[in-house]
Write a protein that holds these residues in place. Structure first.
Motif, short mmCIF file in Angstrom:
data_model
loop_
_atom_site.label_atom_id
_atom_site.label_comp_id
_atom_site.label_asym_id
_atom_site.label_seq_id
_atom_site.Cartn_x
_atom_site.Cartn_y
_atom_site.Cartn_z
N PRO A 15 0.81 -1.23 0.00
CA PRO A 15 0.00 0.00 0.00
C PRO A 15 0.84 1.28 0.00
CG PRO A 15 -0.81 -1.54 1.64
CD PRO A 15 0.43 -2.14 1.07
N PHE A 16 1.99 1.28 0.67
CA PHE A 16 2.82 2.47 0.66
C PHE A 16 3.37 2.74 -0.74
CE2 PHE A 16 7.05 4.40 0.97
CZ PHE A 16 6.71 5.60 1.53
N ARG A 17 3.82 1.69 -1.41
CA ARG A 17 4.33 1.86 -2.77
C ARG A 17 3.22 2.31 -3.71
NH1 ARG A 17 9.31 -0.38 -4.51
NH2 ARG A 17 8.32 -0.63 -6.52
N ARG A 18 1.99 1.85 -3.49
CA ARG A 18 0.87 2.25 -4.32
C ARG A 18 0.56 3.73 -4.13
NH1 ARG A 18 -3.54 -1.00 -2.53
NH2 ARG A 18 -2.12 -2.73 -2.29
N SER A 19 0.84 4.28 -2.94
CA SER A 19 0.53 5.69 -2.67
C SER A 19 1.58 6.64 -3.25
CB SER A 19 0.42 5.91 -1.16
OG SER A 19 1.70 5.79 -0.56
N LEU A 20 2.74 6.14 -3.65
CA LEU A 20 3.78 6.99 -4.20
C LEU A 20 3.48 7.42 -5.63
CD1 LEU A 20 6.94 5.09 -2.93
CD2 LEU A 20 6.01 7.22 -2.04
#
Length: 82
Positions: A15-20
């Protein structure tokens, strides 16, 4: 729970990588152009290497350095035992 070892879809990312933003995750070049140019200049000049040294040729400074390291190690070990 049975999970695949290889992620096959983009939706399965963290999810963190998706938010970048997308530009953060783009592939980085292996070397910058300045580094490649410096490597090519270094390959062209063979004078950058120091001359080969005979490992069997010991100088007086080598003996002094060895003696200094041996004595200082001996003193430190003796003080540690005391």
């Amino acid at each position: 729970m049975n999970r695949p070892l290889v992620l096959t879809s983009e939706a399965a990312r963290h999810p963190f990588r998706r938010s970048l933003p997308a530009h953060v995750l783009r592939a980085m070049p292996s070397f910058e152009p300045e580094v490649i140019a410096a490597q090519e200049r270094a390959e062209a000049k063979s004078a950058l290497r120091s001359p080969n040294v005979d490992p069997r040729a010991l100088t007086r400074a080598d003996g002094k350095d060895f003696l200094l390291a041996f004595v200082s190690g001996f003193v430190a070990f003796s003080l540690w035992l005391a």
